[in-house]
Design an enzyme around this catalytic site. Structure first.
Site: not given
Ligand code: NAP
Length: 252
Positions: A146, A159-163, A192
């Site tokens: 991220s 979150y920032a530390a993990s990323k 996004i």
């Molecule tokens: P999302 O729709 O919440 O997708 C994340 C997926 O991971 C969900 O299906 C979630 O399930 C699943 N998950 C959560 N905890 C889990 C666990 N313990 N074991 C297995 N699966 C698990 O979010 P997204 O926006 O698509 O994000 C996808 C990635 O992009 C993430 O790594 C996020 O940090 C990164 N990102 C997103 C954005 C943004 O603006 N959207 C920006 C920067 C980075 P649940 O739905 O049941 O929680």
């Protein structure tokens, strides 16, 4: 000689094709993950979609339930896939969570939960996948980081530390695995449009939108296109990099 050298230069379709490849996408039922799964399927890969129990896989992808906060479940899932199809070539780590709070209000549990799902799982996944990649002499890994892992963000210390950790892990893995033909890259999305951001307060979203020089938040397919590029032979000479998909939200 790189993998791309085998393919005719004018044949862009063949450079993007993932026919004969097997991909594993974590968080594959989520906003960015599900669109990524669809794109990898379109490119011809066989795709495993890994997510929490009770979810499902897009299209013809194969669903496996796994909780990424549990190292044993991760190891078992990787073994199962190996037994079913003899390993895989592509790993996209998309699973991620947030537990936002300012530092002084952040509990040990908030910290641990985010680090476990976002970062620790990537280490366990990579360690389990390396023997499969070495067996095949090929591997393409994309870790979804991220921009907040690069710049820091109020309320997101965990979150920032993990990323940021994913970026360091990815660069180290790229250095260690290049000799085995394995490429490892990160994508840093900005804002996004997914459920993860839909939960943010409107004023936070509006502030983020104002940072984006292209004037609008990204769509999950914008990230999926970058994943496809980094998993294909189009990027045969690219490893250890961080590709921002953020409409110019963060430039440094
Ligand atoms: P999302 O729709 O919440 O997708 C994340 C997926 O991971 C969900 O299906 C979630 O399930 C699943 N998950 C959560 N905890 C889990 C666990 N313990 N074991 C297995 N699966 C698990 O979010 P997204 O926006 O698509 O994000 C996808 C990635 O992009 C993430 O790594 C996020 O940090 C990164 N990102 C997103 C954005 C943004 O603006 N959207 C920006 C920067 C980075 P649940 O739905 O049941 O929680």
């Amino acid at each position: 000689m790189s993998a791309a050298d085998d393919k005719p230069e004018h044949d862009l379709g063949s450079l993007l094709s993932l026919e004969g490849k097997t991909a594993v996408v974590t968080g594959g039922s989520g906003g960015i993950g599900s669109v990524t799964v669809e794109h990898l399927l379109m490119a011809g890969a066989e795709v495993y979609c890994i997510d929490l129990e009770g979810k499902s896989a897009p299209g013809s992808a194969i669903f496996k339930a796994c909780d990424f906060s549990d190292p044993e479940q991760i190891a078992n899932t990787m073994e199962e896939i190996h037994d079913e199809v003899g390993g895989f070539d592509i790993l996209v780590h998309c699973a991620g969570i947030t537990r936002d709070r300012v530092l002084w209000k952040m509990s040990d549990e908030d910290w641990d939960a985010v680090l476990e799902v976002n970062l620790d799982s990537a280490f366990f996944l990579l360690r389990a996948a390396i023997p499969f990649f070495r067996e095949r002499g090929d591997g393409r890994v994309v870790l979804i980081s991220s921009i907040n892992g690069e710049r820091g963000k109020l309320g997101q210390a965990n979150y920032a530390a993990s990323k940021a950790g994913l970026i360091a892990l990815g660069k180290t893995a790229a250095r260690e695995l290049g000799r085995f033909g394995v490429r490892v890259n990160c994508i840093s999305p900005g804002l996004i449009r997914t459920r993860m951001v839909a939960e943010l307060p409107e004023e936070v979203l509006e502030k983020a939108r104002q940072e984006i020089v292209l004037g609008k938040e990204g769509d999950p397919k914008d990230v999926a296109h970058a994943v496809l590029f980094l998993c294909s032979d189009m990027s045969a000479h690219i490893t250890g990099q961080v590709l921002r998909v953020d409409g110019g939200q963060w430039m440094a």
